[in-house]
Design an enzyme around this catalytic site. Sequence first.
Site, PDB file in Angstrom:
ATOM      1  N   ARG A 236      -7.342   1.064   3.941  1.00  0.00           N
ATOM      2  CA  ARG A 236      -6.139   1.104   3.124  1.00  0.00           C
ATOM      3  C   ARG A 236      -4.973   0.685   4.003  1.00  0.00           C
ATOM      4  O   ARG A 236      -4.944   0.960   5.196  1.00  0.00           O
ATOM      5  CB  ARG A 236      -5.905   2.506   2.553  1.00  0.00           C
ATOM      6  CG  ARG A 236      -6.753   2.822   1.330  1.00  0.00           C
ATOM      7  CD  ARG A 236      -6.298   2.022   0.116  1.00  0.00           C
ATOM      8  NE  ARG A 236      -7.043   2.347  -1.091  1.00  0.00           N
ATOM      9  CZ  ARG A 236      -8.077   1.647  -1.547  1.00  0.00           C
ATOM     10  NH1 ARG A 236      -8.515   0.598  -0.877  1.00  0.00           N
ATOM     11  NH2 ARG A 236      -8.677   1.988  -2.673  1.00  0.00           N
ATOM     12  N   GLU A 265       1.499  -3.048  -0.192  1.00  0.00           N
ATOM     13  CA  GLU A 265       0.813  -4.023  -1.020  1.00  0.00           C
ATOM     14  C   GLU A 265       1.389  -4.063  -2.442  1.00  0.00           C
ATOM     15  O   GLU A 265       1.652  -3.012  -3.019  1.00  0.00           O
ATOM     16  CB  GLU A 265      -0.665  -3.595  -1.068  1.00  0.00           C
ATOM     17  CG  GLU A 265      -1.639  -4.611  -1.514  1.00  0.00           C
ATOM     18  CD  GLU A 265      -3.075  -4.141  -1.278  1.00  0.00           C
ATOM     19  OE1 GLU A 265      -3.856  -4.150  -2.245  1.00  0.00           O
ATOM     20  OE2 GLU A 265      -3.397  -3.756  -0.141  1.00  0.00           O
ATOM     21  N   HIS A 283      -6.694  -8.622  -0.653  1.00  0.00           N
ATOM     22  CA  HIS A 283      -7.494  -7.451  -1.039  1.00  0.00           C
ATOM     23  C   HIS A 283      -8.762  -7.889  -1.789  1.00  0.00           C
ATOM     24  O   HIS A 283      -9.010  -7.490  -2.928  1.00  0.00           O
ATOM     25  CB  HIS A 283      -6.674  -6.487  -1.895  1.00  0.00           C
ATOM     26  CG  HIS A 283      -7.162  -5.074  -1.821  1.00  0.00           C
ATOM     27  ND1 HIS A 283      -6.336  -3.989  -1.778  1.00  0.00           N
ATOM     28  CD2 HIS A 283      -8.423  -4.557  -1.773  1.00  0.00           C
ATOM     29  CE1 HIS A 283      -7.039  -2.871  -1.727  1.00  0.00           C
ATOM     30  NE2 HIS A 283      -8.315  -3.194  -1.723  1.00  0.00           N
TER      31      HIS A 283
END
Length: 316
Positions: A236, A265, A283
């Site tokens: 993450r 993000e 991602h």
Amino acid sequence: MKLLISRPLPEAVLARARARFDCTLRETTQPMRAEELRGALRDYDLVLPTLGDAFSAEVFADVSEPRARLLANFGVGYNHIDAAAARAAGIEVTNTPGAVTDATADTALTLILMAARRAGEGERLVRAGKWTGWHPTQMLGLHVTGKTLGVIGMGRIGQAIAARCHHGFGMEVVFYNRSPKTPDLPARQLASVAEVMAAADIVVVAVPGGAATHHLIGAEAFAAMQPHAVFVNIARGDVVDEAALIAALQAGQLGAAGLDVYEFEPAVPEALIGMENVVLLPHLGTAALEVREAMGHMALDNLIACAEGAPLPNPV
């Protein structure tokens, strides 16, 4: 039972959901807004959220008598959901472990090879029409075979990455994990993140997101790295202090980085975008149709179990 699906999912998953539930599908790919989050808890029996759908403690506090019984998260990471606050409100939370392991490990290998062998930089060179032909010292990168891999977080995904690197590239493996682990391959557990960062030629972060791992990798960890080493994050974004990573790259404390996730993000700092020795992916960790289908079906298994009063297969 009424089910809210927060984003478009593969058709096979949607067809199964519609056959079993009264489904509402949000057509947008953007996360749910504040009022949508609260409405989901008030107006639906079940919710299938995913990354970015920020079910915070404040959201649960604002809905005194939620109708929702389960948040069946699409994805293994659930740091966007305050699971403790959900349980306090009488709402269960599940995720999709296992379905994402191999795809995420494969993405880590993609980033390792791209960053070590300067593949992104080389592709940009060719596309820009600036390649003048092969020569013996052109774009020399890091040879990965036989190097030392450091894994931060030796769960399912960390072990899958380690297995690929050890068996496929003959790498020695060292790792840090909060609890003792005995993986099914030769690997040495070290006592701290900094020790792994110092020992490894390639470091991959594979810990869960959440408050316990926020900024786990910061300036102290980067200062321990070898100047030729490659740093990869497929966990993450906020596990890494992004400002500290940028400073370390600018100072030459590490050789290259490969990132699939970002602290804020989808915002990516201009400083990272401008660095040739950084590989940036949007991602893509689990972005393969069969994997996303498997994730969706796992989420549905949890939803169906909840509807039938059966034990949940994947409670968090």
